[in-house]
Structure formats: C-alpha cells, structure tokens
Scaffold this motif. Structure first.
Motif, PDB file in Angstrom:
ATOM      1  N   UNK A 163       0.837  -1.208   0.000  1.00  0.00           N
ATOM      2  CA  UNK A 163       0.000   0.000   0.000  1.00  0.00           C
ATOM      3  C   UNK A 163       0.873   1.259   0.000  1.00  0.00           C
ATOM      4  N   UNK A 164       0.290   2.373  -0.412  1.00  0.00           N
ATOM      5  CA  UNK A 164       0.986   3.665  -0.374  1.00  0.00           C
ATOM      6  C   UNK A 164      -0.052   4.762  -0.359  1.00  0.00           C
ATOM      7  N   UNK A 165       0.307   5.887   0.267  1.00  0.00           N
ATOM      8  CA  UNK A 165      -0.654   7.005   0.366  1.00  0.00           C
ATOM      9  C   UNK A 165       0.012   8.358   0.100  1.00  0.00           C
ATOM     10  N   UNK A 166      -0.635   9.130  -0.741  1.00  0.00           N
ATOM     11  CA  UNK A 166      -0.227  10.518  -0.971  1.00  0.00           C
ATOM     12  C   UNK A 166      -1.478  11.321  -1.321  1.00  0.00           C
ATOM     13  N   UNK A 167      -1.915  12.151  -0.428  1.00  0.00           N
ATOM     14  CA  UNK A 167      -3.062  13.067  -0.614  1.00  0.00           C
ATOM     15  C   UNK A 167      -4.426  12.388  -0.771  1.00  0.00           C
ATOM     16  N   UNK A 168      -4.490  11.069  -0.908  1.00  0.00           N
ATOM     17  CA  UNK A 168      -5.793  10.383  -0.904  1.00  0.00           C
ATOM     18  C   UNK A 168      -5.845   9.553   0.379  1.00  0.00           C
ATOM     19  N   UNK A 195      -7.886   1.407  14.404  1.00  0.00           N
ATOM     20  CA  UNK A 195      -7.312   1.478  13.059  1.00  0.00           C
ATOM     21  C   UNK A 195      -6.119   2.426  13.060  1.00  0.00           C
ATOM     22  N   UNK A 196      -5.307   2.264  12.018  1.00  0.00           N
ATOM     23  CA  UNK A 196      -4.138   3.138  11.862  1.00  0.00           C
ATOM     24  C   UNK A 196      -4.414   4.067  10.693  1.00  0.00           C
ATOM     25  N   UNK A 197      -4.122   5.336  10.910  1.00  0.00           N
ATOM     26  CA  UNK A 197      -4.345   6.324   9.871  1.00  0.00           C
ATOM     27  C   UNK A 197      -3.001   6.602   9.202  1.00  0.00           C
ATOM     28  N   UNK A 198      -2.914   6.405   7.890  1.00  0.00           N
ATOM     29  CA  UNK A 198      -1.643   6.648   7.195  1.00  0.00           C
ATOM     30  C   UNK A 198      -1.521   8.122   6.833  1.00  0.00           C
ATOM     31  N   UNK A 199      -0.293   8.620   6.866  1.00  0.00           N
ATOM     32  CA  UNK A 199      -0.042  10.009   6.470  1.00  0.00           C
ATOM     33  C   UNK A 199       0.594  10.044   5.084  1.00  0.00           C
ATOM     34  N   UNK A 200       0.587  11.238   4.508  1.00  0.00           N
ATOM     35  CA  UNK A 200       1.148  11.390   3.160  1.00  0.00           C
ATOM     36  C   UNK A 200       2.597  10.919   3.113  1.00  0.00           C
ATOM     37  N   UNK A 201       2.921  10.222   2.049  1.00  0.00           N
ATOM     38  CA  UNK A 201       4.293   9.751   1.842  1.00  0.00           C
ATOM     39  C   UNK A 201       4.542   8.376   2.438  1.00  0.00           C
ATOM     40  N   UNK A 202       3.595   7.859   3.229  1.00  0.00           N
ATOM     41  CA  UNK A 202       3.808   6.551   3.865  1.00  0.00           C
ATOM     42  C   UNK A 202       3.423   5.416   2.925  1.00  0.00           C
ATOM     43  N   UNK A 203       4.136   4.322   3.097  1.00  0.00           N
ATOM     44  CA  UNK A 203       3.878   3.145   2.254  1.00  0.00           C
ATOM     45  C   UNK A 203       4.324   1.904   3.013  1.00  0.00           C
ATOM     46  N   UNK A 204       4.007   0.720   2.508  1.00  0.00           N
ATOM     47  CA  UNK A 204       4.444  -0.479   3.215  1.00  0.00           C
ATOM     48  C   UNK A 204       3.742  -1.731   2.742  1.00  0.00           C
TER      49      UNK A 204
END
Ligand code: F6R
Length: 584
Positions: A163-168, A195-204
C-alpha cells in the motif's frame, strides 16, 4: 476519486463487496475486485454500481487476499477495460488506485514494451510497479509518480497487500485473523474498533502476521492505532421511494439532534474555546452546497459583527490573494470531510497561520482530524448524492455559532423552529415539478439572502434533473440576463424578506411582460392581486427571520426531487457525480 479496499482473511469476496457498498459514495461508474488464492488471481468487474458487480462474483469462504475498487472516472471512459483492479504486463500484480497520476503520460512514454488495454492513469501505475511486487518495486513506483494516490496491490502467490498514500485517504485495521485497508474507516465498523491512519508519503506491506510502514524517507515507522468510536448504520429507505426524500424529511430529526448536542456542556466548551481564539477576521470555506452554507454563515455573521467575514469557494481560495494569517479564523464546511478541494484549502490556511475549525458530518474524517476544533453536523448518514439535510444542518451550526459569539440563547429559537418546519404540500409541489419538467431551462431569482437560496435550489435542480438552471440576482436581471427571458423560460422567484419584496415583484413583472413563466416560493403573506401576477405560488409557513432560508429550501429540495422522479432519473445517484469528491 474512487474508493479502495483490501482484505486478508476468510470470505474475501463478501467482505470486499460489503466494503465497496460502504465506499460507493465515492463513485459508482464501475466496480471491481481481485482475489488471490492458492497462487492464482481471479478478478471480477462490472460497469455501474456495486450491486452489478455482486451479481458477477463467485463467492468462496476460504482464506484469501483481495483488493476492491469503486470508480468515479477521471481518465478514460466508463468501461470494463478501465475498471479497476489494473494489472501488470504479465497479470501477476493487481492494483487499485484512488487519486490522479498527473504525469502518467510521461511515465507511459518512458516505459517501453507495455501493452495497454485501457486509457486510465492507474493502469500505468500497474505497469510501472511491474510483475514482481515488492517493497522495492512499490518504492520505485511512488517516487516516479506526481499527483495523488492511495494504492493497494497484491501479487500472484504473495501473502501481503502492498500500500501507499499521498493526498488520498488510506487506513489500516489489523486483527489476529484478518487485515483490512480502506479509503474510509467506516469500512472497519463491525471488523475492528481500532485502526491506523496513514499520512502522506507513507507506504508499506501488510500480511496476516506482519505490518511494516515506511515514511517518505524510507525509515520504518511504529504507528499507534486509534479508536474507532463509530457504528456503521446501513440506512434503509424505510418506506420512502428514495434516500433523498427520506433525508429531506430527516431535517426535523437533524434539528433535534443538534439541539441535544449543542445544549450539552461538551459543545459549549468547544464553542467557548473557539470564541477565545484571537481572531479579527473569519473565512468560511466549502464547495458546492457547502459553499452555499458558507454564504449563509457569512450573512449571519455580517449581520452580527463588524469584522471582515468572507465566504470562499475552496477550489478558488488560493487564487484570491486573501489576507489569511495568524489572526484569521478559517471555518471549513463539508458533509463528508474528505473533499479534496476543501482539504487543500485547509492546508493552505494552516500554512498561513490561520486557526482551523471544521463543520462536518463525519467526525473521523481527514478534515476533522486536521482541524483545531470540530463542530459536528449531527445529521446522520447522508446517502443521496444531493446534499439536503446536511445543508440544513450546516446552516443551523453557523446560526448557533453566530448566536454563541453574540452571547445569545440559540436553544429556545431552535426549539421554536422545530415546530415550525414546513415540508409543504406534495400535490402542489408535484404540479410545479410536472410544469418545469417540460422545459429545457429554468431560472431562480432572489435578492439578499434569497439569492443564496436561489443558488442552492438551482444547484439541486440541475444536479438531479439535468435541466439547465441558473440562479440570478433579481436586481441584476436588467443588466444583461433578461435577454434570455421568453415564453420558454420558467422563473422561480424566491421571496422571504418583506423589505425586499416590492423590488422583487417589480422584477417579476419585467419577466412576465416578456412572456416568462413565474413561480413564487415565499414565506410572506401575499394578497390575491399579487398572487395573480404569478403562474403558481407556493407559500411556506413563516419562521424567525434568520431561519427563513432553511424553511424555504426544504420545499425547493422537494421540487428538485419531484422533477427528477418525473423525468425518470434516480435522484439518489445522479449521472457524473459522486457523494464525496476526493480529487482537486
Ligand atoms: C450538492 C452536493 C455537492 C457537495 C460538495 C461538497 O448537492 O452535494 O455540491 O456539497 O461536493 O461536498 P462536502 O460537503 O462533502 O465537502
């Protein structure tokens, strides 16, 4: 836009479909899912709503790893080829994406030897990540991408979701026997209360036994879960033909919820803290209907205070050179709390030093989390795309806010209003709906606060009936717009202010002399001669002056609803729209 979900555990297909139904407010152009079991990936896709996908899926209760997607098309037609999940060249990696890859054409030009089956930016991401899914291929992919994304990807024979997150938005919930990822924590209700909330730029990557999250500098992070204090209520129509009608009729219930919540000490404390902030100007920011609520808030606050108060459309805020700084109170209004334009405006105001307050229906939303203070709407889930009870609630919270700043009692006034709410006469509204459904265009006109109601009524009509409609200031007609008036134009006149009525009536006569058809929506008592000037009149009960815009909008919402039904449209899911607009 779009909603994504990932799941590891038993009954993957049914868990994912359930999640997609909860995410459908983010788009319903197409839906799809892919599941990996015993080393193979099987996928199902359908154009249209999740219910259509459901009919194509072969269910299996064995353990598996899956991803799902519900789409609001941004790039590429609404078709099966463009439906997610998308696949790498060999088909070994499947990926779902929410967001927009701004440089997808450049990436496509650089990637040689790929065969594309569709036109989406997301398919390019699937080709870029490649057939061998790993942290390293994911990292390489996201470093090349410009734009916004929440990704979930699985591979043939793999045991994880990448997974990865940026602005969405993207969230993860993990238990001993299951893992879920989703665009919205509402998917976790009934599965996990953390639950864990991901921040921008995070991935894993996450598997049943392991969760690894990296930050944007590729360092491993330890993130603490947060509590999910939320019960998902899958609202039913309860005898109403559509959710929109039910939600209009929930205005009184919404008001009751607001009275209860805002008479309690917790909200009084929040309001006091906001009041004690050092601010000398107020910005009210939102999109669409929420922007119209901002205009109502501007009207309330300007009547009460002599400081700068300015309502802004979120998508234009950064282009307007506004004096936003440490002494600004920036109030963001949003039903969903996930609207990308509003979130971008929020970040901008935060950078400028503004104090951030959100007025939202979704207290666990990104907007609520990013605000210094949150004023909940208490409207309950709004399922129909066209916002009705949430608009009603947004205006009420702004009314409460204004009265609180003035040290005035708002509870008594709201309790009185509760008994005055007028849902109107369905027969009379139905007749007007029949009438305007025969025309290709409609105008709404008003003066003062009625112009704001005209804008909101016009938006409601156009979004669910597809009739061209425009809201015009009564006084401005003669400066140009009156050129469009002829016998093929019904004009809906909104009049709740007795001091402005004479002038509005003059404007109505000007329309009538040019053949225009006139329909009056008013809370005023008018005599027979005045009524005779109009082809049709709807008279709503009166109420306290500041609440008249709310009294009259209910009937205009119903007018839009009846017209849509008359035209054979589904008012709950109008074409080209989604409930939550998560791209800029
Ligand atoms: C119209 C409508 C939209 C939303 C707008 C903002 O009926 O629903 O105009 O008001 O997209 O959405 P939220 O309030 O979720 O930020």
């Amino acid at each position: 836009m779009c909603g994504i979900i990932g799941y590891i555990g038993k009954n993957v297909e049914s868990v994912i479909l359930d999640g997609l139904e909860r995410l459908e407010y983010r788009g319903y152009d197409s839906a799809g899912l892919a599941v990996c079991r015993q080393g193979n990936i099987q996928s199902f896709k359908a154009v249209g709503e999740v219910s259509k996908l459901k009919r194509t899926v072969k269910f299996c209760d064995d353990f598996g790893i899956g991803i799902g997607h519900t789409r609001w098309a941004t790039h590429g037609a609404i078709s099966l080829e463009n439906c997610h999940p998308h696949f790498s060249q060999s088909g070994d990696t499947a990926l779902v994406h929410n967001g927009i890859i701004e440089n997808f054409e450049d990436i496509k030009a650089q990637l040689s030897g790929m065969q594309y089956y569709g036109q989406t930016d997301s398919e390019v991401a699937a080709k870029l990540i490649g057939d061998k899914l790993s942290i390293s291929s994911l990292r390489k992919m996201i470093k090349k991408i410009a734009g916004s994304f929440a990704f979930a990807a699985i591979s043939k024979g793999g045991d994880s979701i990448y997974f990865a997150k940026q602005k969405s938005p993207l969230y993860i919930a993990k238990k001993d026997d299951g893992v879920m990822l989703a665009s919205d924590p509402s998917c976790f209700a009934g599965f996990s209360n953390e639950y864990i909330s991901l921040d921008d730029g995070e991935y894993g990557r996450v598997s049943i036994s392991n969760l690894t999250i990296y930050d944007s500098n590729d360092k491993i992070l330890q993130k603490q879960p947060q509590k999910l204090d939320f019960k998902f209520v899958d609202e039913e129509k309860k005898g109403y033909a559509h959710f929109m009608l039910k939600e209009i009729y929930q205005s009184r219930l919404t008001l009751e919820n607001i009275i209860e919540k805002y008479s309690g000490s917790q909200m009084q404390e929040v309001l006091s803290q906001i009041k004690s902030l050092n601010f000398d100007r107020i910005f009210l920011i939102g999109c669409g209907t929420a922007y119209h609520a901002a205009l109502i808030g501007q009207y309330y606050l300007r009547q009460a205070f002599c400081i700068d108060i300015y309502a802004a459309v979120a998508s234009e805020l950064q282009n307007e050179c506004l004096p936003i700084d440490e002494s600004s109170l920036c109030i963001f209004i949003s039903q969903s709390g996930e609207t990308a334009d509003t979130l971008a405006a929020l970040e901008y105001c935060r950078e400028k030093g503004g104090k951030i307050v959100s007025i939202t229906n979704t207290i666990y939303s990104t907007m609520a989390q990013k605000s210094d203070f949150c004023l909940p709407l208490c409207a309950g889930q709004e399922k129909a795309v066209a916002s009705t009870k949430a608009y009603f609630a947004q205006c009420l919270i702004l009314y409460i806010f204004t009265l609180f700043l003035q040290r005035k009692d708002y509870i008594t006034s709201l309790k009185t209003f509760k008994n005055q709410i007028d849902y109107g006469d369905d027969f009379a509204l139905g007749e007007i709906a029949d009438f305007i459904s025969k025309y290709q265009k409609v105008f709404f006109i008003g003066r003062g606060v009625d112009l704001i109601t005209a804008k909101e009524a016009s938006l409601k009509l156009k979004e669910i009936t597809y009739i061209f409609s425009s809201a015009e200031s009564s006084g401005e007609l003669k400066h140009g717009v009156i050129a469009l008036v002829d016998e093929n134009l019904p004009v809906i006149v909104i009049a709740t202010d007795e001091h402005l009525f004479k002038k509005t009536l003059n404007n109505a006569h000007e329309i009538k002399s040019r053949g225009g058809k006139l329909i009056l929506f008013t809370t005023l008592n008018i005599d027979d001669d005045t009524a005779a000037c109009f082809d049709k009149v709807i008279k709503a009960n009166s109420a306290q002056k500041p609440l008249l815009p709310l009294q009259i909008i209910i009937q205009l919402q119903k007018l839009a609803y009846f017209t849509a039904v008359k035209l054979g449209n589904n008012p709950d899911k109008p074409r080209n729209l989604a409930k939550s607009v998560t791209v800029e």
